[in-house]
Every structure is written in C-alpha cells, then in structure tokens.
Design an enzyme around this catalytic site. Structure first.
Site: not given
Ligand code: FAD
Length: 537
Positions: A472
């Site tokens: 997280h």
């Molecule tokens: C294994 C795992 C289990 C988890 N379990 C839970 C759970 O059960 N419940 C829960 O609430 N949370 C859980 N989390 C945490 C939660 O999923 C994340 O906090 C949340 O998805 C973050 O959202 P975000 O939009 O900030 O980032 P992300 O969803 O990570 O999205 C970022 C996106 O940007 C893309 N990206 C990054 N850099 C670049 C670039 N330079 N160019 C183009 N694209 C790029 C990535 O590929 C990705 O698709 C878990 C996370 C993981 C990894």
C-alpha cells in the site's frame, strides 16, 4: 521521434485511478482524451479468476516487480514491491479487499490544510463509484448503481467464521460493515468482484466505455517524461514496445496517475523534484519541488503462519484432491468455490492496547498455509494471519540515482521504533486469537515465529527479519500547502500549470486500511475538479 496526436487531456497510467479518470473525462464528448498505459490490455484469465492473485503478484507480464533498496529497519533486507502493469493497474493484481479507511483519516487531511477532503466531503465520491451487491448495508454509506461491483465473497472458507468466533472470545467484536465511517472489529471482507470474478477498474470503468470515439487508449506505451514549455506541461514523451519514441500533445492538461512509485518517478525524470537530486543524476531542473518522492508511507506487515491437522483450510494434499476437483467444477459451473477466493478473505481492525483512540492494527487472515520461505505454495494445510500497522510513523522515499533505469525505492519500513513496538503487540494478539477455540480445534502448530520465540526481544528480531509490506505505498506526491507538498488540494502540481497528479501518491498520510478504494475515490473527486476547472478556465 514521431507525433502521436493532440488531445485535451493525456492521462498517464490506466490503473485504479487512471481508468476512473478516463471514464469520467471522456463522458464529455467535446473532450479528446488519451489514456497511456505502460502495460498490456487485461486479457489474462489469471486476472478474472480471483485465486489468480497468487500468480499475479509474481508475474512479470502484468507486474513491475519492483524491489526495495536494502531496508535499514529490516536488517538490510530488500523486499518485493509488486505494482500492476496492465490496464486496471494494481486493481488488476491486488487482493480485491474493499476498504476505505476511517473517518478520522480524511478529517486529518482537511485539518492539515487539504480543504474539501474531510470524510463528509469524500463520502459521496466513494458512493458514486460503488455498486454494492449487499442490499443490507446502510445506503447512507454505500452506492448501489456505480460502475464498480463490491460483493460479499461467494464461498468464504469456514475458517473465517472460526477466526471471528475466536476473536470474540477475546472481546473483539464482529464488524458488520467495514466501510461504515469508524470500522472496528473483525469480519469477512467485501471484495471488488462481480459475479465471482475480479472487477478491476479496467473492467468496471473502461470496458463499458471502450467504444467512445473521444477516448483513445494506448497500451504498452511507457511515458518517459512530461514535456514542458515555460512552466507549463504541454504533453508527454513515451516509448512504445518496439523502442520507438512518440510525443503526445495535451492542449489542456497532463494528468499523472502512474501510482505512488510511477508518478513521482515521472516527475523526477521531467526535472520536477528536489533540485540537488535531479542535478545529481544529470537532469535539468524545471522546478525545485523538494517533496517529490518523499513522504512514502506503507503498511508494514508480518505473518504468523501455522500448519493445521484439519483439512478445512485451503491447501494442497492428497486428502484434499476430491475437494480441489469439486472446487474446479464449482468455478466452471457458477464462478464459485476456492477459485473465487481472494485468499485474504477475512480480518479486521483492532487496537494494540485499550488506550489507543482508534484501531491501529489490521488483520488479514488467509485460510491457507502461506509459504514462509518464498514459494508460491507449500504442501499441506494451515492458516496465515497477517498483522499490519495502520498509521506507521516510518517514512521512505522514491528517488533516482541515474537518468535511466529503475527508481530507488526505500519503503523505510520499521525505521520508527514505535511501528516495531506496535507490531510486537499485534503478533501477540494474532497468536492469542489462533490459540482460542474454535481456531484451536483445527490442530494448529506455529511455523513462524515458532514456539521458542516469546520474549519482546525475540519477537522484535523475528519481525525485523520477516516483516514486509502489504503493498500500500502512498504519499510520494503529497497534497498540501507546506514546502514538502507536491500538489494543492485541487491536485495541481505546485508551480507548474497544466499538470496534476491523481492517484494514491497524493495522500498526505496513509489511510487506516487498504488503498484501492481510496485511490478510486481520489480519481472520482479529481475528475470533478478537472471538469469544473475546465469550465472556469
Ligand atoms: C499485490 C497487491 C495486492 C493489493 N491488495 C489490495 C487489496 O486487497 N485491497 C486494496 O484496497 N488495495 C490493495 N492493494 C493496493 C491497491 O491496489 C493500490 O493502492 C491501488 O491500486 C493504487 O492505485 P493507483 O491508481 O495509485 O496506482 P496503480 O493502480 O498501480 O496504477 C498505476 C498505473 O500506471 C501505470 N504506469 C506506471 N508508470 C507508467 C509510465 N511511466 N507510463 C505509463 N504507465 C505507467 C502502471 O502500469 C499502472 O497501470 C494491493 C496492491 C498490490 C500490488
């Protein structure tokens, strides 16, 4: 370098937040939106089948598979930092637990100067995204017609109820709704699943609008930097899978939704961040923003793992073969059985001591024997009880030491002594629950920490040698007004026009729970701000 086109908004990252933004912004047909995602489309069956989570945390095709720098608080160990790299981002590989956090988390953001982010102000955005399938929950806190399906687990393992009953014997009450404003107690988590299958943000927010003519989705395209002209973001430069570089123009804004590792890293590579660091790796400073990549917070976690004589918990054994076969059929004929399990089925929020003002620890129980030595599965049955610190005091960072290659991730886990002390109490509580009936009747024997580890010093040593993250990370582009803040309360990068960050990285402090639902809420609110600011521009 080729030109890839001109858009009103370029969204970088199609993850939990980015997919929501792409949906909401493209709802206005007058806007041309481009969503750029480094990973592929989400066609893999491992994404749809919930149990596929076991595979996805180690799968190089859909996961950045980052690793930390040696962690000072963990005896110099490195730990893995999985992050989704696929449409849906981390929501496509995560544990699907649907949790928002505690009212006080958001009220603290507002008190620290993030006007409009208090609990009452963000609640409508949680509700807007949600289609909760449990009609019994209070509609004041839950949406029923949003894009994201939130469901009760189809076939939770009976061990989950035993865990709740055992906790009850220690005066830990059941929690009827983990997403009421002040969750406390234990229960079975709700999950982001639709009809037994994972409902990532790609499936919930992108699939229904994929044919909109004004929404352009580029996959397998990694953004290298934000392009700037006189203090304004004008577009992005990206690298396609074949190595060619392309430039996209953003007439109005570039929105970074690349997550808590990706977003600060793109800023650093664009010359926006701590000036000395950028000069150190040979970059050109565009804006000296000392907070970029700092303030990294994550839930530090450690497991108690037991093997069991009973075969009620999931596991691989000769005796379990008929059940495994039956579970396969349950999936084929109705998306049920073990394959619909997210593994972290139950848990809850507890106080490490009665004097705590609110829960400071979270449990995730896996009704199965997780490997204590890094394997995907172990032979046999058992239970694994995760304990994590909800509001850690430790801080880490995302930095760069060279212009190319991967960022340096320091989660800073357990660098604050207070976090270690809380985890010691948490492990003691976890063990106490596992010893109670009806958990005890599963014939549990502890593999780690092991019966010989009983003293505080022994437990501290065990934790430092075994603690990890529950994935997280947040806070690396923190919202706020002080010198360490990266974005303001409308998520605009300080000092740069036409550039926002909208994802989990903007949290000034980590929420008391899992971070997917909060990232989605941030995008729902961010979308409203972007659309409103467009009209007033
Ligand atoms: C294994 C795992 C289990 C988890 N379990 C839970 C759970 O059960 N419940 C829960 O609430 N949370 C859980 N989390 C945490 C939660 O999923 C994340 O906090 C949340 O998805 C973050 O959202 P975000 O939009 O900030 O980032 P992300 O969803 O990570 O999205 C970022 C996106 O940007 C893309 N990206 C990054 N850099 C670049 C670039 N330079 N160019 C183009 N694209 C790029 C990535 O590929 C990705 O698709 C878990 C996370 C993981 C990894």
């Amino acid at each position: 370098m080729s030109e890839g086109g001109e858009f009103d908004f370029v969204i970088v990252g199609g993850g939990s937040a980015g997919a929501v933004l792409a949906n909401r912004l493209s709802a206005d047909p007058a806007l041309r939106i481009c969503l750029v995602e480094a990973g592929p489309r989400d066609g893999s069956p491992f994404i749809g089948i919930p149990l596929g989570v076991m595979w996805l945390t180690k799968d190089a095709r859909h996961n950045w598979l980052f690793s930390t720098a040696p962690q000072a608080g963990l005896n110099g160990r490195t730990v893995s930092v999985p992050r989704g790299k696929v449409l849906g981002g981390s929501s496509a590989i995560n544990g699907m637990v649907y949790i928002r956090g505690h009212r006080a988390d958001y009220d603290a953001w507002a008190e620290a100067g993030c006007t409009g982010w208090d609990y009452d102000s963000v609640l409508p955005y949680f509700r807007r995204s949600e289609a909760n399938r449990n009609a019994g929950l209070d509609a004041a806190f839950h949406g029923s017609d949003g894009p994201l399906a939130v469901s009760d687990l189809r076939n939770p393992n009976p061990v989950d109820l035993d865990f709740m009953e055992a906790a009850g014997r220690l005066q830990i009450r059941p929690c009827a709704d983990f997403n009421a404003p002040e969750p406390e107690g234990v229960g079975i988590y709700q999950v982001t699943q639709k009809d037994g299958k994972r409902h990532s943000t790609a499936r919930a927010f992108l699939a229904p609008v994929i044919r909109r003519g004004n929404l352009h989705i580029l996959t397998e395209a990694e953004v290298i930097r934000v392009d700037m002209a006189t203090g304004r973001a004008t577009g992005v430069t990206l690298r396609r899978k074949d190595g060619t570089e392309q430039r996209l123009t953003a007439r109005r804004e570039v929105v970074l939704s690349a997550g808590a590792i990706g977003s600060p890293d793109i800023l650093l590579r664009s010359g926006i961040g701590p000036a000395a660091q950028i000069r150190g790796f040979g970059g050109t400073v565009v804006a000296d923003l000392p907070g970029v990549g700092q303030n990294l917070q994550d839930h530090v976690d450690v497991m108690v793992i037991c093997k069991s004589r009973s075969r009620t918990p999931y596991g691989i054994s000769v005796g379990a073969l008929p059940r495994l076969a039956a579970d396969g059929l349950k999936w084929i004929f109705g998306n049920g059985g073990m394959l619909s399990s997210n593994m972290v089925e139950a848990g809850g929020f507890v106080r490490s001591s009665p004097g705590e003002p609110r829960p400071d620890l979270q449990f995730h129980i896996i009704p199965g024997r997780k490997s204590h030595r890094g394997r995907m599965v172990e032979y046999g049955h058992g239970v694994s009880l995760h304990t994590c610190v909800l509001r850690p005091e430790s801080r880490g960072s995302v930095t760069r030491s060279s212009a190319t290659g991967r960022p340096v991730i320091d989660l800073g886990l357990l660098t604050a002594e207070a976090d270690l002390a809380r985890l010691v109490k948490g492990v003691r509580l976890a063990r106490a629950i596992l010893r109670e009936e009806p958990m005890a009747r599963h014939g549990l024997s502890e593999i780690i920490p092991g019966d010989d580890v009983q003293s505080d010093e022994g437990l501290k040593g065990f934790i430092q040698q075994n603690a990890r993250t529950v994935y997280h990370p947040v806070g690396t582009c923190a919202m706020g007004r002080g010198p360490a803040a990266v974005v303001d309360e409308r998520l605009r990068v300080h000092g740069i026009s036409g550039l926002r960050v909208v994802d989990a990285s903007i949290m000034p402090t980590i929420v008391s729970g899992n971070t997917n639902a909060p990232a989605i809420m941030i995008a729902e609110k961010g979308a409203d701000m972007i659309l409103a600011d467009r009209l007033s521009a």
